[in-house]
Design a protein around this motif. Sequence first.
Motif, mmCIF file in Angstrom:
data_model
loop_
_atom_site.group_PDB
_atom_site.id
_atom_site.type_symbol
_atom_site.label_atom_id
_atom_site.label_comp_id
_atom_site.label_asym_id
_atom_site.label_seq_id
_atom_site.Cartn_x
_atom_site.Cartn_y
_atom_site.Cartn_z
ATOM 1 N N ILE A 60 10.399 -0.112 -3.054
ATOM 2 C CA ILE A 60 10.654 -1.552 -2.891
ATOM 3 C C ILE A 60 10.826 -2.274 -4.227
ATOM 4 O O ILE A 60 11.375 -3.375 -4.261
ATOM 5 C CB ILE A 60 9.570 -2.241 -2.035
ATOM 6 C CG1 ILE A 60 8.214 -2.249 -2.720
ATOM 7 C CG2 ILE A 60 9.507 -1.625 -0.649
ATOM 8 C CD1 ILE A 60 7.159 -3.079 -1.996
ATOM 9 N N ALA A 61 10.385 -1.680 -5.329
ATOM 10 C CA ALA A 61 10.459 -2.350 -6.637
ATOM 11 C C ALA A 61 11.862 -2.842 -6.988
ATOM 12 O O ALA A 61 12.004 -3.969 -7.479
ATOM 13 C CB ALA A 61 9.909 -1.443 -7.735
ATOM 14 N N ALA B 43 0.846 -1.206 0.000
ATOM 15 C CA ALA B 43 0.000 0.000 0.000
ATOM 16 C C ALA B 43 0.877 1.250 0.000
ATOM 17 O O ALA B 43 1.842 1.319 -0.750
ATOM 18 C CB ALA B 43 -0.968 -0.041 1.163
ATOM 19 N N ALA B 44 0.580 2.227 0.821
ATOM 20 C CA ALA B 44 1.330 3.486 0.815
ATOM 21 C C ALA B 44 2.784 3.313 1.254
ATOM 22 O O ALA B 44 3.632 4.140 0.908
ATOM 23 C CB ALA B 44 0.627 4.517 1.690
ATOM 24 N N TYR B 45 3.093 2.247 1.989
ATOM 25 C CA TYR B 45 4.489 2.004 2.380
ATOM 26 C C TYR B 45 5.382 1.752 1.163
ATOM 27 O O TYR B 45 6.592 1.917 1.227
ATOM 28 C CB TYR B 45 4.592 0.818 3.339
ATOM 29 C CG TYR B 45 3.987 1.100 4.692
ATOM 30 C CD1 TYR B 45 4.489 2.099 5.512
ATOM 31 C CD2 TYR B 45 2.903 0.363 5.145
ATOM 32 C CE1 TYR B 45 3.931 2.359 6.753
ATOM 33 C CE2 TYR B 45 2.332 0.613 6.376
ATOM 34 C CZ TYR B 45 2.860 1.615 7.183
ATOM 35 O OH TYR B 45 2.296 1.862 8.411
ATOM 36 N N THR B 46 4.774 1.368 0.049
ATOM 37 C CA THR B 46 5.505 1.168 -1.198
ATOM 38 C C THR B 46 6.334 2.393 -1.556
ATOM 39 O O THR B 46 7.442 2.272 -2.056
ATOM 40 C CB THR B 46 4.503 0.910 -2.346
ATOM 41 O OG1 THR B 46 3.809 -0.284 -2.076
ATOM 42 C CG2 THR B 46 5.188 0.827 -3.684
ATOM 43 N N HIS B 47 5.795 3.549 -1.309
ATOM 44 C CA HIS B 47 6.391 4.795 -1.758
ATOM 45 C C HIS B 47 7.298 5.453 -0.726
ATOM 46 O O HIS B 47 8.017 6.398 -1.066
ATOM 47 C CB HIS B 47 5.286 5.790 -2.141
ATOM 48 C CG HIS B 47 4.158 5.141 -2.867
ATOM 49 N ND1 HIS B 47 4.294 4.596 -4.128
ATOM 50 C CD2 HIS B 47 2.883 4.877 -2.491
ATOM 51 C CE1 HIS B 47 3.142 4.065 -4.502
ATOM 52 N NE2 HIS B 47 2.270 4.219 -3.525
ATOM 53 N N THR B 48 7.303 4.926 0.504
ATOM 54 C CA THR B 48 7.998 5.641 1.579
ATOM 55 C C THR B 48 8.881 4.788 2.477
ATOM 56 O O THR B 48 9.743 5.333 3.164
ATOM 57 C CB THR B 48 6.975 6.339 2.496
ATOM 58 O OG1 THR B 48 6.117 5.346 3.081
ATOM 59 C CG2 THR B 48 6.139 7.350 1.734
#
Length: 80
Positions: free
Chosen positions: A49-50, A9-14
């Motif tokens: 994370i990608a 979710a939003a943790y993906t970006h931060t």
Amino acid sequence: FQVIVINAAAYTHTSIALRDAISAVSIPTIEIHLSNIYAREEFRHNSVIAPVCRGQISGFGAHSYVLALEAAVNATEHSK
């Protein structure tokens, strides 16, 4: 576990902590998103994370989980 499927979710970006945890384990990780993050707000286009994930699936709604499980099976078969 042989594969991790994660919807961060939003943790993906931060979350650098989440990225560090994924890279610390030697388990292929598949990142999923229900929505297409590249069709949303600009800040959602970046996934920290990608680079440490085996792959990314996004934009297929709940079916993203099914696609991720298929990718997980494929990842384990090709690692043998």
